[in-house]
Design a protein around this motif. Structure first.
Motif, mmCIF file in Angstrom:
data_model
loop_
_atom_site.group_PDB
_atom_site.id
_atom_site.type_symbol
_atom_site.label_atom_id
_atom_site.label_comp_id
_atom_site.label_asym_id
_atom_site.label_seq_id
_atom_site.Cartn_x
_atom_site.Cartn_y
_atom_site.Cartn_z
ATOM 1 N N PRO A 205 0.822 -1.217 0.000
ATOM 2 C CA PRO A 205 0.000 0.000 0.000
ATOM 3 C C PRO A 205 0.851 1.260 0.000
ATOM 4 O O PRO A 205 1.927 1.304 0.612
ATOM 5 C CB PRO A 205 -0.803 -0.122 1.301
ATOM 6 C CG PRO A 205 -0.842 -1.594 1.581
ATOM 7 C CD PRO A 205 0.469 -2.133 1.102
ATOM 8 N N VAL A 206 0.375 2.279 -0.705
ATOM 9 C CA VAL A 206 1.089 3.554 -0.799
ATOM 10 C C VAL A 206 0.184 4.679 -0.299
ATOM 11 O O VAL A 206 -0.939 4.843 -0.781
ATOM 12 C CB VAL A 206 1.534 3.852 -2.244
ATOM 13 C CG1 VAL A 206 2.178 5.238 -2.331
ATOM 14 C CG2 VAL A 206 2.512 2.784 -2.729
ATOM 15 N N VAL A 207 0.673 5.438 0.669
ATOM 16 C CA VAL A 207 -0.013 6.627 1.164
ATOM 17 C C VAL A 207 0.757 7.835 0.654
ATOM 18 O O VAL A 207 1.975 7.924 0.847
ATOM 19 C CB VAL A 207 -0.063 6.654 2.699
ATOM 20 C CG1 VAL A 207 -0.780 7.917 3.189
ATOM 21 C CG2 VAL A 207 -0.737 5.406 3.248
ATOM 22 N N SER A 208 0.084 8.749 -0.001
ATOM 23 C CA SER A 208 0.762 9.930 -0.524
ATOM 24 C C SER A 208 0.350 11.166 0.270
ATOM 25 O O SER A 208 -0.810 11.319 0.650
ATOM 26 C CB SER A 208 0.461 10.141 -2.010
ATOM 27 O OG SER A 208 -0.915 10.340 -2.222
ATOM 28 N N ILE A 209 1.323 12.031 0.530
ATOM 29 C CA ILE A 209 1.097 13.280 1.248
ATOM 30 C C ILE A 209 1.706 14.400 0.417
ATOM 31 O O ILE A 209 2.821 14.266 -0.102
ATOM 32 C CB ILE A 209 1.760 13.262 2.638
ATOM 33 C CG1 ILE A 209 1.301 12.041 3.452
ATOM 34 C CG2 ILE A 209 1.450 14.550 3.405
ATOM 35 C CD1 ILE A 209 2.046 11.880 4.764
ATOM 36 N N GLY A 210 0.987 15.512 0.291
ATOM 37 C CA GLY A 210 1.532 16.620 -0.490
ATOM 38 C C GLY A 210 0.997 17.957 -0.036
ATOM 39 O O GLY A 210 -0.050 18.049 0.613
ATOM 40 N N ILE A 211 1.738 19.000 -0.388
ATOM 41 C CA ILE A 211 1.349 20.381 -0.127
ATOM 42 C C ILE A 211 1.455 21.135 -1.449
ATOM 43 O O ILE A 211 2.474 21.019 -2.146
ATOM 44 C CB ILE A 211 2.270 21.037 0.921
ATOM 45 C CG1 ILE A 211 2.035 20.402 2.292
ATOM 46 C CG2 ILE A 211 2.045 22.549 0.998
ATOM 47 C CD1 ILE A 211 3.018 20.895 3.351
#
Length: 268
Positions: A205-211
């Motif tokens: 599983p891949v969790v992506s976080i961005g601003i």
């Protein structure tokens, strides 16, 4: 951003998409292929957390870390025992440096054996490894290929990717954080699509976080087409403080037995 894709549709009852707003948190659920096609986003849950502007931010120990950690925890697999944090982007380009800068604040602990961890009183530490993937133009290797190779060797329970995003609103630059459990396609926000990083491509599983750090000039001018991408003059501050919030938020989420102040001392 998924929220902006929904807003731009200007349709309140979009089939296959549900939206929930609660305080400073907006959740967009892409429920089926119809919704995915309408938004141009994969199936899954997208959470947008509105935060105080990073431009004037001086203190992260005001409750935001716990709020961030709570949202991140909701995306992690149950009974996860290890995590790989991957900072995406080009550290030599300020607006694209969020991912590499975040790794400066991530407490990597995989190299600390259990005996040393217990003997040092840091038995509350989680197994974390981290990597900066660089960009294809420098390494000649897709970020997805690098992460897939590391996953095969390290075998983490999941991957957390951190990357800068493009926004369609100036107001969201440096004031929002997006979480997604559907993976990420680096560069897609600025029309430079790279290989997808997701469960399908890397095996976990891949969790992506961005601003959001850039916005199209066409948005500013209210014109058709993409135009060029620009950043605010405070972009250095936005990326540095944003990286601090994400990195420390990851630490607080994973290393639950250590206080935020102690974690900051360990990475700072």
């Amino acid at each position: 951003m998924a929220l902006e894709s929904y807003e731009s549709s200007r349709i309140t009852g979009l089939e296959g998409v549900s939206v929930e707003e609660k305080g400073n948190i907006t959740t967009v659920n892409v429920l089926n292929e119809s919704g995915a096609e309408a938004l141009g986003k994969p199936l899954g849950r997208y959470v947008t957390l509105k935060v105080r502007s990073f431009v004037n931010d001086t203190d992260i120990f005001d409750g935001r870390l716990n709020e961030f950690a709570s949202q991140l925890k909701s995306f992690l697999p149950e009974n996860a025992s290890s995590v790989l944090v991957a900072g995406l982007g080009n550290k030599n380009i300020t607006a694209d440096s969020l991912g590499p800068k975040t790794n400066n604040y991530v407490l990597s602990t995989r190299h600390i054996v259990d005996e040393l961890r217990s003997g040092s009183g840091l038995d509350g530490l989680f197994c974390v490894s981290s990597v900066e993937t660089g960009v294809l133009g420098e390494t000649g290797i897709e970020s997805a290929e690098i992460i897939k190779g590391i996953v095969a060797q390290v075998k983490p329970s999941c991957v957390i990717t951190v990357d800068a995003l493009a926004a369609s609103s100036m107001e969201r630059l440096g004031t929002t954080v997006q979480f997604s459990g559907s993976g990420i396609s680096p560069g897609s926000g600025v029309g430079n699509h790279r290989h997808e990083i997701s469960l399908k491509t890397v095996g976990v599983p891949v969790v992506s976080i961005g601003i959001p750090t850039v916005v199209s000039t066409s948005v500013i001018a209210n014109a058709e087409g993409e135009g060029a991408f620009v950043t605010p003059r405070e972009i250095d501050r936005i990326c540095e403080q944003g990286a601090k919030l994400i990195g420390m938020g990851i630490n607080v989420c994973l290393h639950s037995g250590v206080t935020p102040e102690e974690l900051f001392a360990l990475v700072g």
